[in-house]
Design a protein around this motif. Sequence first.
Motif, mmCIF file in Angstrom:
data_model
loop_
_atom_site.group_PDB
_atom_site.id
_atom_site.type_symbol
_atom_site.label_atom_id
_atom_site.label_comp_id
_atom_site.label_asym_id
_atom_site.label_seq_id
_atom_site.Cartn_x
_atom_site.Cartn_y
_atom_site.Cartn_z
ATOM 1 N N THR A 215 -29.203 -63.652 -24.826
ATOM 2 C CA THR A 215 -29.701 -62.687 -25.790
ATOM 3 C C THR A 215 -31.222 -62.778 -25.772
ATOM 4 O O THR A 215 -31.774 -63.844 -25.513
ATOM 5 N N GLU B 283 -26.791 -57.516 -28.818
ATOM 6 C CA GLU B 283 -25.559 -58.177 -28.377
ATOM 7 C C GLU B 283 -25.757 -59.060 -27.145
ATOM 8 O O GLU B 283 -24.914 -59.865 -26.808
ATOM 9 N N GLY C 90 -22.598 -55.882 -22.136
ATOM 10 C CA GLY C 90 -23.943 -55.639 -22.633
ATOM 11 C C GLY C 90 -24.828 -54.944 -21.611
ATOM 12 O O GLY C 90 -24.363 -54.384 -20.621
#
Length: 87
Positions: free
Chosen positions: A23, A78, A43
């Motif tokens: 992330t 995310e 993602g």
Amino acid sequence: MSHWIDLRQDADTGIESVRAHFTGHAYDPHWHDTFLVGVTEQGVQQFNCRRVRLQSTPGQVFLLEPGDLHDGLAPTAEGFTYSTLYL
């Protein structure tokens, strides 16, 4: 931030594989001495390579050649998960 990395190496071939999740900031600019074949699992993965900003989304495959300078980040909250083979 939530990061994890699973690094493995095949005992017979020496081929390395990585499965990872990042992330935010994933990694600084760097290169590899091998070909890198990867697939984004989840993602959005964003990276700069060959002076172009690229994005990879689930199911997209990407190839980096030896010496390709690249970085990585997750442009969404995310994060992203990907798998790679270093050939």
